[in-house]
Design an enzyme around this catalytic site. Structure first.
Site, PDB file in Angstrom:
ATOM      1  CG  PHE A 126      -1.913   0.912   1.228  1.00 37.86           C
ATOM      2  CD1 PHE A 126      -3.150   0.484   0.646  1.00 37.86           C
ATOM      3  CD2 PHE A 126      -2.090   2.170   1.829  1.00 37.86           C
ATOM      4  CE1 PHE A 126      -4.101   1.375   0.572  1.00 37.86           C
ATOM      5  CE2 PHE A 126      -3.033   2.942   2.001  1.00 37.86           C
ATOM      6  CZ  PHE A 126      -4.139   2.498   1.169  1.00 37.86           C
ATOM      7  CG  ASP A 203      -0.681  -2.402   6.781  1.00 35.20           C
ATOM      8  OD1 ASP A 203      -1.788  -2.625   7.216  1.00 35.20           O
ATOM      9  OD2 ASP A 203      -0.412  -1.160   6.423  1.00 35.20           O
ATOM     10  CE1 TYR A 228     -10.187   2.696   6.378  1.00 36.49           C
ATOM     11  CE2 TYR A 228      -9.047   3.334   8.247  1.00 36.49           C
ATOM     12  CZ  TYR A 228      -9.032   3.284   7.126  1.00 36.49           C
ATOM     13  OH  TYR A 228      -7.942   3.641   6.530  1.00 36.49           O
ATOM     14  CE  LYS A 229      -8.144  -0.135   4.319  1.00 36.04           C
ATOM     15  NZ  LYS A 229      -6.826   0.069   4.668  1.00 36.04           N
ATOM     16  NE  ARG A 373      -9.997  -3.787  -2.658  1.00 32.82           N
ATOM     17  CZ  ARG A 373      -9.691  -2.471  -1.918  1.00 32.82           C
ATOM     18  NH1 ARG A 373      -8.399  -2.666  -2.031  1.00 32.82           N
ATOM     19  NH2 ARG A 373     -10.374  -2.097  -1.489  1.00 32.82           N
TER      20      ARG A 373
HETATM   21  C1  LIG Z   1      -6.300   0.943   4.534  1.00 37.25           C
HETATM   22  C2  LIG Z   1      -4.719   0.786   4.751  1.00 37.25           C
HETATM   23  C3  LIG Z   1      -4.015   1.769   5.403  1.00 37.25           C
HETATM   24  C4  LIG Z   1      -4.823   3.017   5.902  1.00 37.25           C
HETATM   25  O1  LIG Z   1      -3.842   3.659   6.787  1.00 37.25           O
HETATM   26  P1  LIG Z   1      -4.357   5.245   7.461  1.00 37.25           P
HETATM   27  O2  LIG Z   1      -3.199   5.834   8.039  1.00 37.25           O
HETATM   28  O3  LIG Z   1      -5.425   4.490   8.595  1.00 37.25           O
HETATM   29  O4  LIG Z   1      -5.361   5.874   6.654  1.00 37.25           O
HETATM   30  C5  LIG Z   1      -2.854   1.732   5.460  1.00 37.25           C
HETATM   31  N1  LIG Z   1      -2.243   0.430   5.006  1.00 37.25           N
HETATM   32  C6  LIG Z   1      -3.007  -0.410   4.499  1.00 37.25           C
HETATM   33  C7  LIG Z   1      -2.272  -1.647   3.803  1.00 37.25           C
HETATM   34  C8  LIG Z   1      -4.283  -0.254   4.145  1.00 37.25           C
HETATM   35  O5  LIG Z   1      -5.097  -1.054   3.314  1.00 37.25           O
END
Ligand SMILES: *Cc1c(COP(=O)(O)O)cnc(C)c1O
Length: 402
Positions: A126, A203, A228-229, A373
């Site tokens: 990400f 992560d 939040y996912k 997705r």
């Molecule tokens: C959704 C997501 C984030 C989100 O990061 P925030 O700092 O909480 O906005 C980070 N890493 C991954 C892999 C994600 O899917």
């Protein structure tokens, strides 16, 4: 299509988690939501829970309210640890966003190994992870090494084996790829990294609540991830952070604040980090979002992660069956057990298909380059929903190809 519809009906009738669908806020009739990988559905209990915190704890209980919340980051962390992470009490806190938590732990890992200056990640990770890790390495005179990961199949662990040497302090990877859903083996990555003297920072944003993670059983070092996912905590809810207990005394994170102090309320001028997981906190958490996190965890706990995972594998496998053959190209590992809760397809006009599908009541996520997705959230999606969505995707593809 009739046969398929019947299959779906039978699968729903045999689904031991079918009743949990009612624990979520109903979606508008006729729509199918396959976009829970970006923001999980709203649990039905969340609104009343937040209302209670606002009116009773904040409104009526002003005097004690603050003290009720002082250990909330740890209490909610323990709950996330137990329900979703397979970690022990006192190893997880919830607070700050994923990016900030990643920063704290990556910096702590580098600072603990001053003779090692390299961080390894992959180029499919990400973007925020790549930015944060590059920044942490640069700040310390080191470098981020990005291994090439196949955007459909994920990282080949032989590349990781070859890349490790005694300059590497930290390996940081997403357990489930946000693009393809490719799932890594926690225990194997830990073994490879430990053999070279490096720590691993996971992560878990697309893994927590989607696959059993078993951090303790797999000897995981460090982890962060979104709530939040697949944990349904709501927009902007704070992220979690995990540090294996024996590393608490070894690691020191760089954002010193009163929430991480050994005596938070003593108001001393000098920073003295708490010996426990609290040392990874910094300041006041967003209490309303943090409290809301409990509602989704309750539903996941009721389902149990093994049953949730079994249904998720069945749902994405079924969706995959129904979408073959089409002009969509599978851009995920073909075996549902080798990916998280989503399955990804490539189509040259993916970006145009997303709003077209939405107009037909099917909500999916767009991912670059040219990908759709699809996340059939196992606690709130029926097999009949998947069959309905697949039928409409086929119609939209048929109607838009001419
Ligand atoms: C959704 C997501 C984030 C989100 O990061 P925030 O700092 O909480 O906005 C980070 N890493 C991954 C892999 C994600 O899917």
């Amino acid at each position: 299509m009739t046969v398929v519809g019947n299959d779906a009906g039978l699968l729903d009738a045999a689904d031991p988690l079918a009743h949990l669908r009612e624990r979520f806020h109903p979606t508008p009739g006729g729509t199918v939501h396959l976009n829970g990988g970006s923001l999980g559905r709203l649990p039905a209990a969340t609104a009343a829970l937040v209302d209670d915190v606002v009116r009773e704890q904040w409104g009526d209980g002003l005097a004690e309210a603050r003290t009720l919340w002082f250990d909330l980051c740890e209490r909610m962390g323990d709950r996330v640890a137990e329900v979703a992470l397979g970690a022990g009490p006192g190893e997880v806190v919830v607070g700050d966003c994923t990016s900030v938590n990643l920063y704290k732990l990556a910096a702590a890992a580098l600072d603990a190994a001053p003779e090692r200056r390299t961080i390894i990640t992959d180029d499919d990770n990400f973007p925020t992870d790549q930015y944060v890790l590059a920044g942490v390495a640069a700040e310390r005179g080191g470098a981020l090494r990005r291994l090439h990961a196949d955007p459909d199949q994920g990282l080949d662990l032989d590349l990781l084996r070859e890349a490790l040497d005694d300059s590497v302090a930290l390996v940081s990877l997403s357990l489930v790829s946000c693009r393809s859903g490719a799932l890594l083996d926690v225990a194997e990555v830990q073994r490879i990294a430990h053999a070279a003297g490096a720590l691993v920072l996971w992560d878990l944003s697309h893994a927590a609540g989607a696959v059993p993670v078993d951090l303790a059983a797999n000897g995981a070092d460090l982890a962060v991830g979104s709530t939040y996912k697949h944990l349904f905590a709501g927009p902007g809810a704070p992220a979690f952070l995990y540090v294996r207990r024996d590393l608490h005394s070894v690691l020191s994170q760089p954002i010193h604040g009163w929430y991480g102090h050994r005596e938070q309320l003593a108001m001393r001028g000098d920073y003295d980090p708490d010996p426990t997981i609290r040392r990874f906190l910094t300041g006041s958490p967003p209490v309303l979002s943090l409290m809301a996190t409990g509602a989704g965890l309750d539903v996941i706990a009721e389902a149990g992660l093994p049953a949730l995972r079994a249904k998720s594998i069945a749902l994405t496998g079924y969706l995959q069956e129904l979408l073959e053959p089409t002009e969509l190209r599978l851009a995920s590992p073909a075996d549902p057990a080798r990916r998280g809760a989503h399955v990804t397809y490539e189509h040259p006009r993916a970006a145009e298909l997303v709003p077209l599908l939405a107009r037909n009541g099917v909500f999916v996520d767009h991912s670059v380059p040219n990908r759709l997705r699809l996340t059939p959230a196992p606690l709130s999606t029926r097999f009949t929903d998947v069959a309905e969505a697949a039928g409409r995707i086929r119609e939209v593809l048929g109607g838009s190809s001419s």
